[in-house]
Design an enzyme around this catalytic site. Structure first.
Site, PDB file in Angstrom:
ATOM      1  N   ASN A 102       0.861  -1.184   0.000  1.00 21.73           N
ATOM      2  CA  ASN A 102       0.000   0.000   0.000  1.00 21.73           C
ATOM      3  C   ASN A 102       0.899   1.236   0.000  1.00 21.73           C
ATOM      4  O   ASN A 102       1.778   1.354   0.859  1.00 21.73           O
ATOM      5  CB  ASN A 102      -0.906  -0.007   1.234  1.00 21.73           C
ATOM      6  CG  ASN A 102      -2.039   0.985   1.138  1.00 21.73           C
ATOM      7  OD1 ASN A 102      -1.835   2.151   0.805  1.00 21.73           O
ATOM      8  ND2 ASN A 102      -3.243   0.534   1.441  1.00 21.73           N
ATOM      9  N   PHE A 103       0.671   2.148  -0.942  1.00 17.17           N
ATOM     10  CA  PHE A 103       1.505   3.344  -1.056  1.00 17.17           C
ATOM     11  C   PHE A 103       0.924   4.557  -0.337  1.00 17.17           C
ATOM     12  O   PHE A 103       1.531   5.621  -0.343  1.00 17.17           O
ATOM     13  CB  PHE A 103       1.744   3.682  -2.531  1.00 17.17           C
ATOM     14  CG  PHE A 103       2.835   2.854  -3.152  1.00 17.17           C
ATOM     15  CD1 PHE A 103       4.156   3.217  -3.032  1.00 17.17           C
ATOM     16  CD2 PHE A 103       2.532   1.691  -3.833  1.00 17.17           C
ATOM     17  CE1 PHE A 103       5.173   2.449  -3.573  1.00 17.17           C
ATOM     18  CE2 PHE A 103       3.532   0.912  -4.397  1.00 17.17           C
ATOM     19  CZ  PHE A 103       4.853   1.290  -4.261  1.00 17.17           C
ATOM     20  N   HIS A 135     -12.822  -4.005   1.055  1.00 15.70           N
ATOM     21  CA  HIS A 135     -12.451  -3.393  -0.213  1.00 15.70           C
ATOM     22  C   HIS A 135     -13.589  -3.515  -1.228  1.00 15.70           C
ATOM     23  O   HIS A 135     -14.554  -4.248  -1.008  1.00 15.70           O
ATOM     24  CB  HIS A 135     -11.181  -4.040  -0.793  1.00 15.70           C
ATOM     25  CG  HIS A 135      -9.914  -3.511  -0.216  1.00 15.70           C
ATOM     26  ND1 HIS A 135      -9.354  -4.013   0.938  1.00 15.70           N
ATOM     27  CD2 HIS A 135      -9.089  -2.512  -0.624  1.00 15.70           C
ATOM     28  CE1 HIS A 135      -8.249  -3.357   1.216  1.00 15.70           C
ATOM     29  NE2 HIS A 135      -8.051  -2.443   0.288  1.00 15.70           N
ATOM     30  N   LYS A 139     -11.676  -6.043  -6.313  1.00 19.01           N
ATOM     31  CA  LYS A 139     -10.368  -6.495  -5.818  1.00 19.01           C
ATOM     32  C   LYS A 139     -10.301  -8.016  -5.903  1.00 19.01           C
ATOM     33  O   LYS A 139     -11.160  -8.719  -5.369  1.00 19.01           O
ATOM     34  CB  LYS A 139     -10.137  -6.013  -4.386  1.00 19.01           C
ATOM     35  CG  LYS A 139      -8.733  -6.320  -3.887  1.00 19.01           C
ATOM     36  CD  LYS A 139      -8.399  -5.536  -2.637  1.00 19.01           C
ATOM     37  CE  LYS A 139      -6.979  -5.804  -2.161  1.00 19.01           C
ATOM     38  NZ  LYS A 139      -5.976  -5.443  -3.180  1.00 19.01           N
ATOM     39  N   GLY A 145      -3.290  -7.142   0.306  1.00 21.69           N
ATOM     40  CA  GLY A 145      -1.858  -7.118   0.566  1.00 21.69           C
ATOM     41  C   GLY A 145      -1.521  -6.310   1.811  1.00 21.69           C
ATOM     42  O   GLY A 145      -0.619  -6.671   2.578  1.00 21.69           O
TER      43      GLY A 145
END
Length: 248
Positions: A102-103, A135, A139, A145
């Site tokens: 995850n960014f 989510h 997805k 993740g």
């Protein structure tokens, strides 16, 4: 900076807009119908590629980048059983990769908070943790993740846990197993909740994404940071450089 986008779905479009707003140039947009563009002059002129595709296509996309000497920022999840092999390739000088589950900057702050809370709660065995994630229905992988990363952190930091698992109907998990639940509904960008529950109370911490823009912004920031570097990197390194604090 010159950025190539690999995977031109919803995330790819948002990444493109944010990258342009930050003064970057998009060299090309590669999706499953134009894989030949990996050999284009435009792609080869890129400083870095940002990869958000699918679990089935991400590993080959990364290898294509490695073969052409283009560093990769990858946010695709669901394929990380192969991540150690890719890390080895980077260690051998065969590619440059920054992967994160995850960014989002907020999620990574949330992860650091969870690691600290886990170390604290390890001293109080009356509290049992569990993890929940929600989510959108598109997805493909579960748990997410991000949930896997959070679960691995909790298991590593809590001495009374040995592993994590998703629950099975009609079967209780052992006390040393961290329960990780998932739900898919609507267009939810992502909600992750960690619960530490005792017989008398519970502590709950939650990160809820309002849109995909936070993920895209973090990915573009990671691409800007990765350009010119070699080897395997994490978003924790980038955040450490920005704050001086431990995000490992």
């Amino acid at each position: 900076m010159k950025i190539a986008i690999i995977g031109y779905g919803k995330m790819g479009h948002i990444i493109e807009r944010i990258a342009l707003e930050r003064g970057n140039e998009i060299t090309c947009r590669i999706d499953r119908d134009n894989l030949g563009d990996f050999d284009s002059e435009a792609f080869l002129s890129s400083d870095v590629a940002i990869e958000f595709s699918t679990p089935a296509t991400a590993p080959d996309n990364i290898l294509r980048c490695f073969g052409r000497g283009i560093p990769v920022v990858c946010g695709t999840t669901g394929w990380t059983s192969r991540l150690d092999w890719f890390r080895q390739l980077c260690d051998e000088g065969k590619g440059t990769l920054l992967w994160a589950s995850n960014f989002s900057i907020g999620v990574n702050i949330f992860r650091a908070m969870s690691r600290y809370l886990t170390r604290m709660m390890d001293a109080f065995p009356q509290y049992r943790p569990r993890l929940e994630e929600v989510h959108h229905v598109h997805k493909l992988d579960h748990p997410s993740g991000t949930a896997v990363t959070l679960a691995e952190d909790i298991v590593a930091g809590c001495g009374r846990l040995s592993a994590w698992a998703e629950p099975e109907e009609g079967r209780d998990l052992a006390d040393d197993i961290l329960e990780v639940d998932h739900e898919r509904r609507g267009e939810v960008p992502g909600i992750h909740t960690i619960i530490w529950e005792s017989p008398v109370d519970e502590i709950t911490v939650t990160h809820s994404a309002h849109s995909r823009e936070g993920f895209a912004l973090g990915a573009v920031m990671a691409a800007e940071w990765l350009a010119g570097r070699k080897g395997f990197h994490t978003i924790g390194e980038m955040l450490h450089d920005a704050t001086g604090m431990d995000f490992a």
